[in-house]
Design an enzyme around this catalytic site. Structure first.
Site, PDB file in Angstrom:
ATOM      1  N   GLU A 177       8.967  -3.855 -31.486  1.00  0.00           N
ATOM      2  CA  GLU A 177       7.514  -4.064 -31.390  1.00  0.00           C
ATOM      3  C   GLU A 177       6.854  -4.151 -32.765  1.00  0.00           C
ATOM      4  O   GLU A 177       5.932  -3.405 -33.078  1.00  0.00           O
ATOM      5  CB  GLU A 177       6.904  -2.976 -30.510  1.00  0.00           C
ATOM      6  CG  GLU A 177       7.465  -3.057 -29.092  1.00  0.00           C
ATOM      7  CD  GLU A 177       6.956  -1.978 -28.156  1.00  0.00           C
ATOM      8  OE1 GLU A 177       5.920  -1.379 -28.446  1.00  0.00           O
ATOM      9  OE2 GLU A 177       7.621  -1.742 -27.129  1.00  0.00           O
ATOM     10  N   ASN A 198       2.137   3.273 -35.429  1.00  0.00           N
ATOM     11  CA  ASN A 198       1.868   3.046 -34.015  1.00  0.00           C
ATOM     12  C   ASN A 198       3.140   2.959 -33.166  1.00  0.00           C
ATOM     13  O   ASN A 198       3.082   2.602 -31.995  1.00  0.00           O
ATOM     14  CB  ASN A 198       1.043   1.773 -33.825  1.00  0.00           C
ATOM     15  CG  ASN A 198      -0.370   1.947 -34.350  1.00  0.00           C
ATOM     16  OD1 ASN A 198      -0.856   1.120 -35.103  1.00  0.00           O
ATOM     17  ND2 ASN A 198      -1.014   3.048 -33.980  1.00  0.00           N
ATOM     18  N   HIS A 417       8.875   3.545 -13.518  1.00  0.00           N
ATOM     19  CA  HIS A 417       9.721   4.655 -13.971  1.00  0.00           C
ATOM     20  C   HIS A 417       9.640   4.757 -15.488  1.00  0.00           C
ATOM     21  O   HIS A 417      10.340   4.038 -16.189  1.00  0.00           O
ATOM     22  CB  HIS A 417      11.191   4.421 -13.596  1.00  0.00           C
ATOM     23  CG  HIS A 417      11.475   4.470 -12.135  1.00  0.00           C
ATOM     24  ND1 HIS A 417      12.646   3.985 -11.597  1.00  0.00           N
ATOM     25  CD2 HIS A 417      10.755   4.952 -11.085  1.00  0.00           C
ATOM     26  CE1 HIS A 417      12.635   4.174 -10.281  1.00  0.00           C
ATOM     27  NE2 HIS A 417      11.491   4.743  -9.941  1.00  0.00           N
ATOM     28  N   HIS A 486      10.720  -2.097 -20.185  1.00  0.00           N
ATOM     29  CA  HIS A 486       9.959  -1.942 -21.438  1.00  0.00           C
ATOM     30  C   HIS A 486      10.762  -1.067 -22.394  1.00  0.00           C
ATOM     31  O   HIS A 486      11.630  -0.314 -21.962  1.00  0.00           O
ATOM     32  CB  HIS A 486       8.578  -1.361 -21.161  1.00  0.00           C
ATOM     33  CG  HIS A 486       7.617  -2.419 -20.700  1.00  0.00           C
ATOM     34  ND1 HIS A 486       6.360  -2.575 -21.223  1.00  0.00           N
ATOM     35  CD2 HIS A 486       7.775  -3.404 -19.786  1.00  0.00           C
ATOM     36  CE1 HIS A 486       5.766  -3.596 -20.635  1.00  0.00           C
ATOM     37  NE2 HIS A 486       6.596  -4.114 -19.745  1.00  0.00           N
ATOM     38  N   GLU A 487      10.472  -1.194 -23.695  1.00  0.00           N
ATOM     39  CA  GLU A 487      11.311  -0.573 -24.730  1.00  0.00           C
ATOM     40  C   GLU A 487      12.786  -0.845 -24.397  1.00  0.00           C
ATOM     41  O   GLU A 487      13.608   0.069 -24.315  1.00  0.00           O
ATOM     42  CB  GLU A 487      11.040   0.941 -24.849  1.00  0.00           C
ATOM     43  CG  GLU A 487       9.635   1.269 -25.268  1.00  0.00           C
ATOM     44  CD  GLU A 487       8.621   1.127 -24.126  1.00  0.00           C
ATOM     45  OE1 GLU A 487       7.592   0.449 -24.342  1.00  0.00           O
ATOM     46  OE2 GLU A 487       8.851   1.680 -23.049  1.00  0.00           O
ATOM     47  N   GLU A 505       9.832  -6.295 -21.942  1.00  0.00           N
ATOM     48  CA  GLU A 505       8.910  -6.300 -23.073  1.00  0.00           C
ATOM     49  C   GLU A 505       9.751  -6.707 -24.288  1.00  0.00           C
ATOM     50  O   GLU A 505      10.142  -7.855 -24.410  1.00  0.00           O
ATOM     51  CB  GLU A 505       8.287  -4.904 -23.202  1.00  0.00           C
ATOM     52  CG  GLU A 505       7.113  -4.840 -24.140  1.00  0.00           C
ATOM     53  CD  GLU A 505       6.636  -3.405 -24.318  1.00  0.00           C
ATOM     54  OE1 GLU A 505       5.431  -3.199 -24.410  1.00  0.00           O
ATOM     55  OE2 GLU A 505       7.473  -2.480 -24.390  1.00  0.00           O
ATOM     56  N   GLU A 511      -0.584  -4.542 -25.185  1.00  0.00           N
ATOM     57  CA  GLU A 511      -1.059  -3.151 -25.295  1.00  0.00           C
ATOM     58  C   GLU A 511      -1.506  -2.802 -26.720  1.00  0.00           C
ATOM     59  O   GLU A 511      -2.408  -1.989 -26.901  1.00  0.00           O
ATOM     60  CB  GLU A 511       0.027  -2.178 -24.822  1.00  0.00           C
ATOM     61  CG  GLU A 511       1.297  -2.250 -25.662  1.00  0.00           C
ATOM     62  CD  GLU A 511       2.440  -1.371 -25.139  1.00  0.00           C
ATOM     63  OE1 GLU A 511       2.401  -0.977 -23.973  1.00  0.00           O
ATOM     64  OE2 GLU A 511       3.372  -1.108 -25.916  1.00  0.00           O
TER      65      GLU A 511
HETATM   66  C1  NOJ Z   1       4.971   1.624 -22.956  1.00  0.00           C
HETATM   67  C2  NOJ Z   1       4.906   0.387 -22.148  1.00  0.00           C
HETATM   68  O1  NOJ Z   1       5.113  -0.761 -22.939  1.00  0.00           O
HETATM   69  C3  NOJ Z   1       3.580   0.340 -21.454  1.00  0.00           C
HETATM   70  O2  NOJ Z   1       3.427  -0.872 -20.763  1.00  0.00           O
HETATM   71  C4  NOJ Z   1       3.466   1.515 -20.526  1.00  0.00           C
HETATM   72  O3  NOJ Z   1       2.181   1.540 -19.977  1.00  0.00           O
HETATM   73  C5  NOJ Z   1       3.703   2.830 -21.275  1.00  0.00           C
HETATM   74  N1  NOJ Z   1       4.859   2.764 -22.066  1.00  0.00           N
HETATM   75  C6  NOJ Z   1       3.845   3.983 -20.306  1.00  0.00           C
HETATM   76  O4  NOJ Z   1       5.051   3.909 -19.620  1.00  0.00           O
HETATM   77 CA    CA Z   2       5.863  -0.876 -25.424  1.00  0.00          CA
END
Ligand code: NOJ
Ligand code: CA
Length: 705
Positions: A177, A198, A417, A486-487, A505, A511
């Site tokens: 990211e 961040n 999750h 994500h991550e 992601e 975000e």
């Molecule tokens: C990071 C994610 O990228 C985001 O979309 C999510 O809302 C938060 N983590 C919480 O899980």
């Molecule tokens: Ca993220």
């Protein structure tokens, strides 16, 4: 899904491959003969390859080989035992995607090597040459003197031909990211990007970049380096060798072992890939990464349907509501009171509001984050193991009821999750959690891995986590669950093999515009992403923010595009789950919502009409079920006019085109919501110019008359 038609042509590729006996150079060419890989052994028996595009050198002679922990290095003293060539041509079908038919046409050269020194270990290198690039991988075949391999480093070299212009993010072992940097190769300085405040976890140990990394040569060629089929291995970063134009693979490691990969022989490494095109736009249509993956192993996956979705999500990022149910700040400390503080987002009532909105607006699903217990111990807590629970809702969320209500309205729930990177806690609960989803008829989950990996010492992109991410998808498939990670680990085309790998992601998403302290994602971000990260696979970017400045919630943050660009992203960025990310109240009454309502999410064809990396890109996609076309164009911080030649449209059809374009005074910062909507008739013969404001874009729906 259409019945898969595969035509496999296996032939001896006489005219495209050869061994020159005198200096022992073997070569293989692409089906159109434009790209050529050559291979030989050096005087000390090191494997060396190089790549040409027509008459131009693309990769200068570069060595290949391994440093091992439990055995001497495997990189010289080789002899060639055998070389063989073959050709392959098939057309396969994607169950959903950017297109239906994918042509997979390549010529292959397999070189079988054996050491002449005492151990006589064997190593094969397989090269595949396509019309749009090359891939190669190592195979460790069965052998007596090598049973288990502990790889300290893979030394794949890419010797570039000059100081190319490069679009890169640092070779972070824990996260992708980062903002993209545009520099000359010699100016790559990844270490300067360390410690970004961040990022919940970041680790940049070398002056290396993550892939896909895309480059432009002085002669105008476009190159993108990546990997395909990353299975039971570590992610690859590419290190800049000081004072040279040479890149070297550096695998992601672990603090728990000296070695980076542990494998049992026989095994195959991921493919190392180079996409080579003479126009930037052709990088986007290349299917090389997917083609280097194995065919679908899941069979019928029609239980998942591509969908647009809304979600209880942006409101947490803006601070309107919270994921947790009962955290209070007392004397400067956050404590779990166990009692509702009244700002919890994932309530039954709020979810029903999102379901109602989605049902009215042709949006098939609602994501609900913060529905389950455990959020009181999320960010910042060292001890996260055993905290998150993936089956127990907070008291104000009735999971069964929202699923029932959604079904009544034709809207699915997307499960969430967040593992907080506590991997063993997730593994233990996975079967129960996925079984719960199956019993409720929920077919998609968004997973999250925020924070440093537990067990300590592992990184998000190392072999341990590659296996975690891949196992998640395989296990989820058994419960008819599709995964939006994500991550994540980077996409390497495994969605061909496991189509329930729907999206991820793995980039600086929307975000960051809600909360980052460095000004959010600049207007050039997505015009770079389209030619870098997007080459790896689908992106859950979460577009569609209409309240661009959201001053009611945060004065210091904003989205750095116009509203027209937010619409264009539904076409430019590909994902089979595409979010309408804003608070639903921000859509009500806005005529631009019509585009989100109309736009498709599953395509039979994709045409990249134009584009330059970091400047602009225009993409047209034809929806599978309706034959309607949608066009999206985006620009960076510069305003520009883009002419669209509609000759891609179907013959003899007249379309009612609704055009959503930047207004005359639009500007991403000064006037982002100035939008002009007009309707005209368009057919194949038409060419039309569109004006894009700084940070702007345009979106067109072309509905058959
Ligand atoms: C990071 C994610 O990228 C985001 O979309 C999510 O809302 C938060 N983590 C919480 O899980
Ligand atoms: Ca993220």
């Amino acid at each position: 899904m259409k019945k898969t038609q595969i035509i496999v042509v296996l032939l001896i590729v006489l005219f495209v491959s050869c061994t020159n006996k005198r200096d022992n150079v073997t070569f293989i060419k692409s089906p159109n003969s434009n790209i050529q890989i050559q291979f030989k052994l050096s005087e000390i028996g090191e494997p060396i390859y190089w790549v040409n595009y027509i008459s131009e050198e693309v990769i200068k002679p570069s060595t290949l080989g391994f440093d091992l922990e439990n055995s001497p290095s495997l990189k010289k003293d080789f002899k060639i035992v055998n070389t063989s060539t073959s050709g392959f041509n098939e057309t396969w079908q994607m169950p959903w995607g950017e297109q239906i038919d994918v042509v997979n046409n390549y010529n292959e050269l397999k070189v079988e090597l054996q050491e002449t020194s005492e151990l006589k270990r064997k190593l094969n290198i397989v090269f595949r040459v396509f019309d749009d690039g090359v891939g190669f991988r190592y195979e460790f075949p069965y052998q007596e003197n090598l049973k288990e391999v502990l790889i300290n480093e893979e030394n794949t070299i890419f010797n570039l031909t000059g100081d190319h212009k490069v679009w890169w993010i640092p070779g972070d072992w824990d996260i992708y990211e980062h903002l993209y940097n545009t520099t000359k190769f010699s100016e790559i300085d990844a270490l300067a990007k360390a410690g970004h405040k961040n990022l919940a976890q970041t680790s940049i140990p070398n002056n290396a970049v993550n892939t896909p990394v895309t480059m432009k040569t002085e002669t105008g060629l476009y190159l993108s380096f990546h990997e395909a089929s990353l299975v039971d291995y570590s992610g690859m970063t590419l290190q800049v060798e000081p004072g040279t134009f040479k890149m070297k693979s550096v695998l992601v490691g672990s603090k728990n072992n000296k070695y980076k990969v542990k494998q049992t022989v026989p095994f195959k490494t991921p493919w190392r890939t180079i996409q080579i095109t003479d126009e930037a736009k052709d990088l986007i249509t290349s299917k090389l990464i997917l083609n280097l993956n194995e065919p679908n192993k899941l069979g019928d996956v029609s239980w998942f349907k591509p969908t647009k979705y809304t979600g209880i999500w942006w409101e947490m990022h803006l601070g309107k509501s919270t994921w947790d149910y009962g955290m209070e700040e007392l004397d400067g400390k956050w404590i779990d009171t166990g009692k509702a503080h009244g700002k919890h987002g994932a309530t039954t009532e709020n979810t029903k509001r999102f379901i109602d909105f989605s049902a009215k607006n042709n949006i098939g699903a609602v994501l609900v984050e913060g529905w389950n217990t455990g959020w009181e111990h999320w960010v910042g807590f060292e001890d996260r193991e055993g905290v998150f629970d993936f089956v127990t809702p907070y008291p104000d969320y009735d999971l069964q009821e929202v699923v029932r209500y959604g079904r009544e309205k034709g809207v699915d729930i997307i499960m969430h999750h967040e593992t907080s990177a506590a991997t063993q806690t997730y593994e233990k609960q996975q079967d129960t959690a996925y079984a719960l989803m199956q019993s409720l008829g929920i077919h998609a989950v968004k997973t999250g891995y925020v924070g440093k990996i537990i067990p300590k010492g592992e990184f998000h992109h190392g072999q341990y986590m590659v296996n975690q991410y891949n196992n998640n998808v395989i296990k989820a498939a058994k419960y008819e669950v599709a995964v939006n990670a994500h991550e994540p680990i980077k996409a390497t085309g495994l969605r061909r093999t496991y189509p329930n790998t729907i999206s991820r992601e793995g980039l600086r998403g929307q975000e960051f515009n809600a909360w980052s302290s460095d000004g959010g994602n600049p207007p050039e971000h997505l015009p770079i992403v389209a030619f870098t990260r997007m080459l790896a696979g689908p992106i859950d970017y979460t577009p569609g923010i209409f309240d661009i400045k959201f001053n009611k919630w945060k004065k210091e943050n904003q989205v750095n595009t116009t509203i027209a660009q937010q619409l264009a992203l539904y076409v430019v960025i590909y994902s089979p789950v595409q979010m309408a990310a804003d608070l639903v109240e921000n859509y009500e009454g806005n005529p631009a919502l019509q585009f989100i309502k109309d736009v498709g999410v599953d395509w039979q064809q994709t045409k990249v009409l134009n584009g330059e990396i970091g400047d602009f890109v225009t993409i047209a996609r034809k929806e599978r079920k309706t034959d309607n076309w949608f066009v999206g164009g985006i620009t960076d911080e510069n305003s520009r006019d883009i002419e669209v030649d509609f000759s891609f449209l179907d013959e003899g059809v007249i379309y009612i085109a609704t055009i959503y374009e930047d207004g005359k005074a639009a500007h991403w910062d000064n006037n982002p919501t100035d939008l002009n909507i007009r309707t005209i008739e368009i057919s194949k013969q038409l060419k039309e110019k569109f004006h894009l404001a700084a940070g702007g874009g345009f979106a067109i729906s072309l509905i058959k008359k």
